[in-house]
Design an enzyme around this catalytic site. Structure first.
Site, mmCIF file in Angstrom:
data_model
loop_
_atom_site.group_PDB
_atom_site.id
_atom_site.type_symbol
_atom_site.label_atom_id
_atom_site.label_comp_id
_atom_site.label_asym_id
_atom_site.label_seq_id
_atom_site.Cartn_x
_atom_site.Cartn_y
_atom_site.Cartn_z
ATOM 1 C CB CYS A 78 35.339 9.483 -2.031
ATOM 2 S SG CYS A 78 36.712 9.732 -3.148
ATOM 3 C CG HIS A 79 35.598 5.723 2.845
ATOM 4 N ND1 HIS A 79 36.521 5.205 1.966
ATOM 5 C CD2 HIS A 79 34.980 4.668 3.408
ATOM 6 C CE1 HIS A 79 36.461 3.887 1.997
ATOM 7 N NE2 HIS A 79 35.535 3.531 2.872
ATOM 8 C CG MET A 113 40.286 10.518 -4.185
ATOM 9 S SD MET A 113 41.045 10.715 -5.818
ATOM 10 C CE MET A 113 39.743 11.511 -6.726
ATOM 11 C CD GLU A 114 38.776 13.446 0.645
ATOM 12 O OE1 GLU A 114 37.766 12.750 0.841
ATOM 13 O OE2 GLU A 114 39.891 12.935 0.358
ATOM 14 C CG ASP A 128 32.585 30.545 -13.885
ATOM 15 O OD1 ASP A 128 31.961 30.521 -14.966
ATOM 16 O OD2 ASP A 128 32.109 31.039 -12.842
#
Length: 159
Positions: A78-79, A113-114, A128
């Site tokens: 990824c950039h 992707m972000e 969690d």
């Protein structure tokens, strides 16, 4: 025929060269669904679940935002992108927590992707923080809902 963009001519992993691309407005929205079950949902007060670790959804929003900003540290090809905006919302439906992550930037490459990383890490944070109440938690899906900018836009039919 389409080719994979992250492979060079020899089939080796390669970052996509975006040097010649035009800067444009890029947005993406991703969703993760966390099946919490009734044992955990009974702890829902108002719009959040309070635990000894703190407010679950508020903490997940912060974690997801931090992760979206660091996607290039997590996904090898990824950039690095400066995000203009990252908005994470968490709603409930039945015994599910629905995480939506909307990301935008002005750039030469997309922010899918972000958005996916932001939604995923927020969902993992919910897991969690709630596992002390029950381990019967399932992150049922993470998917791109829509994106704009670049070669083509995409919009998934709402489920």
């Amino acid at each position: 025929m389409s080719t994979l963009s992250h492979l060079d001519a020899q089939g080796n992993p390669s970052m996509v060269d975006v040097g010649q691309k035009t800067v444009s407005r890029r947005t993406a929205r991703a969703r993760s669904v966390v099946a919490l079950g009734p044992d955990i949902m009974q702890h829902l007060t108002g719009t959040d679940i309070q635990t000894r670790k703190g407010p679950v959804f508020q903490t997940a929003i912060i974690a997801g935002t931090m992760a979206a900003k660091r996607t290039d540290d997590l996904i090898p090809l990824c950039h690095s992108l400066g995000l203009d905006n990252c908005q994470i919302t968490i709603t409930t439906s039945g015994s599910d927590a629905i995480v939506d992550c909307l990301v935008s930037t002005e750039g030469k490459t997309g922010v899918e992707m972000e958005a996916l990383v932001g939604a995923s890490v927020a969902a993992l944070t919910i897991y969690d923080m709630c596992k002390a109440l029950s381990h019967d938690i399932i992150i049922t899906e993470t998917k791109l809902m829509e994106k704009t900018g670049g070669k083509r836009d995409f919009k998934r039919d709402q489920d």
